[in-house]
Design a protein around this motif. Structure first.
Motif, PDB file in Angstrom:
ATOM      1  N   HIS A   1       0.909  -1.285  -0.043  1.00 47.55           N
ATOM      2  CA  HIS A   1       0.011  -0.006  -0.072  1.00 47.55           C
ATOM      3  C   HIS A   1       0.873   0.953   0.098  1.00 47.55           C
ATOM      4  CE1 HIS A   1      -3.246  -2.974   0.765  1.00 47.55           C
ATOM      5  NE2 HIS A   1      -2.824  -3.191   1.976  1.00 47.55           N
TER       6      HIS A   1
ATOM      7  N   PRO B   1      -4.369   7.731   4.264  1.00 48.30           N
ATOM      8  CA  PRO B   1      -3.076   7.600   4.556  1.00 48.30           C
ATOM      9  C   PRO B   1      -2.921   7.284   6.161  1.00 48.30           C
ATOM     10  CG  PRO B   1      -3.159   9.868   4.111  1.00 48.30           C
ATOM     11  CD  PRO B   1      -4.557   9.024   4.208  1.00 48.30           C
TER      12      PRO B   1
ATOM     13  N   ARG C   1      -0.640   2.034   4.700  1.00 47.68           N
ATOM     14  CA  ARG C   1      -0.847   2.935   3.596  1.00 47.68           C
ATOM     15  C   ARG C   1      -0.081   4.023   3.905  1.00 47.68           C
ATOM     16  NH1 ARG C   1      -5.563   2.609   3.709  1.00 47.68           N
ATOM     17  NH2 ARG C   1      -5.987   0.835   2.026  1.00 47.68           N
TER      18      ARG C   1
ATOM     19  N   LEU D   1      -6.783   9.486  -2.383  1.00 50.15           N
ATOM     20  CA  LEU D   1      -6.913   8.109  -1.597  1.00 50.15           C
ATOM     21  C   LEU D   1      -8.279   7.859  -1.219  1.00 50.15           C
ATOM     22  CD1 LEU D   1      -3.603   8.023   0.351  1.00 50.15           C
ATOM     23  CD2 LEU D   1      -4.177   6.567  -1.325  1.00 50.15           C
TER      24      LEU D   1
END
Length: 413
Positions: free
Chosen positions: A101, A235, A375, A230
């Motif tokens: 990721h 994130p 991520r 995203l």
């Protein structure tokens, strides 16, 4: 217009917009020459002015950005393609690092080739609103180049104070844009002080990092783009090359604004990456120090990150700590090694001060500060074309061959 006020990052005092206001007057009295900037002001959008959903227009457009920025109207922006850079999935680097990721925010694609274009675009837009004819700045190279580019796009005159030791490509670039270049036979910190005096003497608007509150505000646009690209995911961590501390504070500000808007659940952890020989912010984060300790004689191949006394240290330390993040210190060899590794795995050719993000990520992984399953976004802040000699230290350019097939067969036979 997005209604806003200025809030002192140290004492919390609040101020209305004023074209002559750069820092908190009370905290500025504590300023020590050559040290971090006291009384840095943060732009705070009024609660009622905050957007509650993503704009329909692209974020890179004036209509998309205006709801998030302290501008009077979209027409305040001039034609300058700062921002709107891609968030890349980098499959080969994911495989190499075993991070499924991992993403790369490629800010090398900005007009002058660096993240600094984001701040310069907003500062020049505000200078136009305020009626200034000239904007000046001190810089290790990229901020000056970005200001020169924004000046060329807007017609605003620019003056840039830069250490004469800056990479020649950057000096040529900013001169080509038409800026009045003032090479300083000294350090960035000396150029910074000189620019302050010159702006006071000649009545120029000052774009200097941290001193001008709109520099943090301009750089937050990278965080807005990361979050939108995203969405609906978010994130977990963002790795940020760090010098004066304005980029990492800008990234934090962008995410914090989105949390206030209800468009993001939390601010991701921020990993501030600095060179070992110019690492006042990362060192303070690692030791738990309340303030940074200036590092006279700071130096690094990552010239854009070389600063003895990071000007935005107070805000940067606060923001990284509030995010649950950390600081990482990278060796000179690791910085140089990261340039061809990043390019070969992602096709992104970065200058040392941007490639340091990859080296910093690997250290953060080794120290358990980042998980391989998270991520994670690498912010790559500047193109390698700004400092080709540095990249050349880690690659071998073959000798010429004769223009015959026999010579080619000898190479591959």
């Amino acid at each position: 217009m997005s209604d806003f006020s200025f809030v002192c990052n140290e004492c919390g005092a609040r101020f209305a917009e004023d074209r002559t206001l750069y820092v908190c007057p009370s905290c500025a009295r504590l300023q020590v020459p050559g040290s971090f900037t006291r009384g840095v002001l943060r732009v705070e959008l009024e609660e009622r002015a905050l957007p509650r959903r993503w704009p329909e227009a692209p974020l890179a457009s004036p209509a998309g950005l205006a709801p998030f920025l302290p501008v009077r109207c979209p027409e305040s922006f001039f034609s300058f393609a700062a921002g709107g850079t891609p968030l890349l999935p980098v499959p080969r680097l994911r495989e190499e690092l075993r991070m499924p990721h991992l993403f790369l925010k490629d800010d090398t694609r900005n007009p002058s080739g660096s993240t600094k274009d984001r701040a310069s675009a907003l500062v020049v837009a505000k200078a136009i609103e305020y009626g200034y004819e000239t904007v000046a700045a001190a810089s290790t190279g990229n901020a000056a180049t970005a200001l020169a580019a924004a000046g060329a796009a807007s017609g605003v005159a620019t003056v840039v104070f830069v250490p004469a030791s800056a990479p020649p490509a950057k000096l040529v670039q900013m001169s080509s844009y038409g800026a009045r270049l003032v090479p300083v036979a000294g350090t960035y910190d000396q150029a910074f002080e000189l620019s302050l005096a010159a702006c006071a003497r000649f009545g120029w608007y000052n774009r200097n990092t941290a001193l001008n509150p709109f520099t943090v505000e301009g750089k937050k646009t990278a965080a807005l783009e990361i979050a939108r690209d995203l969405a609906p995911e978010a994130p977990d961590a963002v790795v940020v090359p760090t010098g004066d501390g304005v980029i990492v504070a800008g990234i934090a500000k962008g995410f914090a604004d989105l949390v206030r808007c209800g468009l993001l659940p939390r601010v991701p952890r921020l990993v501030a990456v600095q060179p070992e020989r110019s690492g006042a912010i990362a060192r303070a984060l690692r030791t738990g120090a309340a303030e940074i300790t200036p590092e006279p004689g700071a130096g690094s191949v990552a010239d854009s990150l070389t600063v003895a006394a990071p000007r935005n240290a107070v805000m940067a330390l606060s923001d990284v700590r509030a995010s649950g993040g950390c600081g990482v210190l990278v060796s000179e060899d690791a910085i140089l090694d990261a340039i061809p590794r990043l390019a070969a795995a992602t096709s992104v050719f970065a200058e040392p001060a941007a490639a340091i993000a990859l080296a910093g990520l690997e250290l953060a992984l080794a120290e358990g500060k980042v998980s391989r399953e998270e991520r994670v976004v690498l912010l790559v802040t500047g193109t390698g074309l700004k400092d080709v000699p540095a990249a050349a230290r880690r690659v071998l350019v073959p000798e010429p061959v004769e223009p015959t097939m026999e010579a080619v067969e000898a190479l591959f036979g």
